[in-house]
Design a protein around this motif. Structure first.
Motif, PDB file in Angstrom:
ATOM      1  N   UNK A 153       0.821  -1.210   0.000  1.00 39.94           N
ATOM      2  CA  UNK A 153       0.000   0.000   0.000  1.00 39.94           C
ATOM      3  C   UNK A 153       0.856   1.261   0.000  1.00 39.94           C
ATOM      4  N   UNK A 154       1.882   1.292   0.856  1.00 40.56           N
ATOM      5  CA  UNK A 154       2.723   2.485   0.991  1.00 40.56           C
ATOM      6  C   UNK A 154       3.967   2.431   0.107  1.00 40.56           C
ATOM      7  N   UNK A 155       4.146   1.310  -0.631  1.00 43.75           N
ATOM      8  CA  UNK A 155       5.286   1.136  -1.529  1.00 43.75           C
ATOM      9  C   UNK A 155       6.608   1.355  -0.787  1.00 43.75           C
ATOM     10  N   UNK A 156       6.698   0.733   0.382  1.00 46.00           N
ATOM     11  CA  UNK A 156       7.903   0.822   1.198  1.00 46.00           C
ATOM     12  C   UNK A 156       8.745  -0.435   1.018  1.00 46.00           C
ATOM     13  N   UNK A 157      10.063  -0.277   1.174  1.00 47.46           N
ATOM     14  CA  UNK A 157      10.973  -1.419   1.095  1.00 47.46           C
ATOM     15  C   UNK A 157      11.295  -1.985   2.471  1.00 47.46           C
ATOM     16  N   UNK A 158      11.283  -1.143   3.485  1.00 50.58           N
ATOM     17  CA  UNK A 158      11.607  -1.580   4.841  1.00 50.58           C
ATOM     18  C   UNK A 158      10.709  -0.856   5.842  1.00 50.58           C
ATOM     19  N   UNK A 159      10.513  -1.528   6.973  1.00 48.99           N
ATOM     20  CA  UNK A 159       9.851  -0.909   8.112  1.00 48.99           C
ATOM     21  C   UNK A 159      10.696  -1.154   9.357  1.00 48.99           C
ATOM     22  N   UNK A 183      12.353  -4.897   9.197  1.00 50.37           N
ATOM     23  CA  UNK A 183      11.794  -5.932   8.333  1.00 50.37           C
ATOM     24  C   UNK A 183      11.718  -5.377   6.921  1.00 50.37           C
ATOM     25  N   UNK A 184      12.209  -6.134   5.968  1.00 49.69           N
ATOM     26  CA  UNK A 184      12.267  -5.701   4.578  1.00 49.69           C
ATOM     27  C   UNK A 184      11.420  -6.606   3.700  1.00 49.69           C
ATOM     28  N   UNK A 185      11.245  -6.188   2.447  1.00 48.03           N
ATOM     29  CA  UNK A 185      10.564  -7.058   1.487  1.00 48.03           C
ATOM     30  C   UNK A 185      11.307  -8.388   1.385  1.00 48.03           C
ATOM     31  N   UNK A 186      12.651  -8.300   1.362  1.00 47.08           N
ATOM     32  CA  UNK A 186      13.433  -9.529   1.276  1.00 47.08           C
ATOM     33  C   UNK A 186      13.184 -10.449   2.449  1.00 47.08           C
ATOM     34  N   UNK A 187      13.060  -9.890   3.663  1.00 45.80           N
ATOM     35  CA  UNK A 187      12.766 -10.710   4.835  1.00 45.80           C
ATOM     36  C   UNK A 187      11.439 -11.441   4.663  1.00 45.80           C
ATOM     37  N   UNK A 188      10.444 -10.744   4.122  1.00 42.21           N
ATOM     38  CA  UNK A 188       9.130 -11.364   3.919  1.00 42.21           C
ATOM     39  C   UNK A 188       9.191 -12.458   2.871  1.00 42.21           C
ATOM     40  N   UNK A 189       9.952 -12.222   1.790  1.00 41.36           N
ATOM     41  CA  UNK A 189      10.031 -13.214   0.721  1.00 41.36           C
ATOM     42  C   UNK A 189      10.877 -14.417   1.124  1.00 41.36           C
ATOM     43  N   UNK A 190      11.825 -14.213   2.060  1.00 41.62           N
ATOM     44  CA  UNK A 190      12.657 -15.327   2.527  1.00 41.62           C
ATOM     45  C   UNK A 190      11.993 -16.116   3.648  1.00 41.62           C
ATOM     46  N   UNK A 191      10.999 -15.547   4.293  1.00 47.19           N
ATOM     47  CA  UNK A 191      10.438 -16.144   5.510  1.00 47.19           C
ATOM     48  C   UNK A 191       9.825 -17.514   5.242  1.00 47.19           C
ATOM     49  N   UNK A 192      10.063 -18.423   6.162  1.00 45.25           N
ATOM     50  CA  UNK A 192       9.445 -19.742   6.133  1.00 45.25           C
ATOM     51  C   UNK A 192       8.377 -19.806   7.220  1.00 45.25           C
ATOM     52  N   UNK A 193       7.248 -20.394   6.882  1.00 46.96           N
ATOM     53  CA  UNK A 193       6.202 -20.588   7.880  1.00 46.96           C
ATOM     54  C   UNK A 193       6.595 -21.747   8.790  1.00 46.96           C
TER      55      UNK A 193
END
Length: 285
Positions: free
Chosen positions: A247-253, A266-276
C-alpha cells in the motif's frame, strides 16, 4: 567532463525470462539482495522488469505459482550508455519506486545502474571492474541473509544487533558508504535508548541537480533523513506487513518492541525469505 551511465553501470546482469517461474525470480532476488531483475527474451532484448514488490504482491494475491511475464512491469523506463548520470539520478530519485535503471543499446540489455551505484564514488571502480561488471571487493559486505521461520514481523526481522544504524550526527558520506557496501536501501536513525528518530535512504542521499537538489548535500544525517517514519510492532502478522508495504510502496519498516524502541528492521526480502513454521504435530488419541 560529463559522467555517463557507461562509466558507473554494472554489466553481467542477472536476468530472468517471461517464462521463468516466479519462484526462480524470488530466489534470485532474495539470494542476491536485489530489488529488481531485468526480464529479457532469448535475444537478450529487454521486455520488462520484476521487483520484490511485484513478487510480494503476487504472493499476497495467491499467485505464487505464476510466471514472471504475468506479474512483471512491461516497457520499463530505460537509459543508454551515453545518458548523463545527472539524468539517471533525477529519474531514480524522482520516480521513487525505481531503484534500478536498465541500460540498453538498440533494445539489448547491456547493464543496470542502481541508486547504490550512484552513491559509490566512481574512483572505487577500476577499469576492469567496469569492463567485467564486477563489484569492488569489500570485506564488510555481509553474507546472504538466511531465512527465518515465523509468522510475525518480530520473528522474521533482522534483529537490532545485526542492523547498520545511523544517528543524527552521522556524516552523510559515511551513511552513503554503509548503504552501498551493505547493499541496503535505508538505515534507521536512532536516538538514545534506540528510539526511532527517522530513516535515511538512498533517495535521501542521491544528489539531483535537475530538481535543484545539488551537491553538496547536508553534512549530517539529521539534516537529510526522512521523518516521521512508518513503523510496525513486532507482533504484527506478516500478511499485514506485506499489505502495508504494498500500500505504501515501502521497502523496509522499523520494528518496534512493546516499549516503543527499535528492535529490528523488516524488509521485502525478509518477507520473501520467511518460512512458515511447520504445522503442529497431531496428538495421538
Amino acid at each position: 567532463m560529463v559522467l555517463r551511465a557507461g562509466r558507473v553501470m554494472t554489466q553481467g546482469v542477472v536476468t530472468v525470462t517471461p517464462d521463468s517461474p516466479l519462484e526462480e525470480a524470488r530466489s534470485l532476488l532474495t539470494a542476491n539482495r536485489f530489488s529488481a531483475l531485468p526480464v529479457v527474451d532469448r535475444e537478450y532484448r529487454l521486455v520488462g522488469i520484476i521487483s520484490t514488490l511485484d513478487v510480494l504482491r503476487a504472493e499476497v494475491d495467491g499467485r505464487a505459482d505464476a510466471r514472471v511475464g504475468q506479474v512483471m512491469t512491461r516497457d520499463p523506463m530505460t537509459a543508454t550508455r551515453d545518458t548523463a548520470v545527472s539524468i539517471l539520478a533525477h529519474r531514480l530519485r524522482h520516480y521513487g519506486e525505481r531503484r534500478v535503471m536498465p541500460i540498453v543499446q538498440r533494445g539489448i540489455l547491456v547493464g543496470v545502474v542502481t541508486r547504490g551505484d550512484l552513491l559509490r564514488p566512481p574512483e572505487r571502480r577500476s577499469f576492469f571492474d567496469r569492463l567485467l561488471g564486477a563489484e569492488p571487493v569489500d570485506l564488510d559486505t555481509p553474507m546472504a541473509d538466511q531465512p527465518r521461520v515465523g509468522t510475525t514481523a518480530g520473528e522474521v526481522m533482522t534483529p537490532r544487533a545485526d542492523l547498520v544504524v545511523a544517528t543524527t550526527d552521522t556524516p552523510v558520506d559515511v551513511a552513503a558508504a554503509a548503504l552501498s557496501a551493505n547493499r541496503l536501501t535505508a538505515l534507521p536513525v536512532l536516538g538514545r535508548d534506540d528510539r526511532l528518530l527517522g530513516i535515511v535512504s538512498e533517495a535521501d542521499l542521491v544528489t539531483d541537480d535537475l530538481s535543484g537538489r545539488r551537491s553538496p548535500l547536508p553534512a549530517v544525517v539529521g539534516d537529510a533523513m526522512t521523518t516521521p517514519v512508518t513503523a510496525v510492532r513486532h507482533d504484527v502478522p506478516l500478511v499485514k506487513v506485506a499489505r502495508k508495504m504494498i500500500e505504501y510502496r515501502r521497502r523496509v519498516f522499523p520494528v518496534l518492541g512493546d516499549d516503543g524502541r527499535v528492535i529490528g528492521m523488516v524488509s521485502r526480502g525478509d518477507l520473501l525469505r520467511a518460512d512458515s513454521p511447520p504445522p503442529p504435530t497431531a496428538q495421538l488419541a
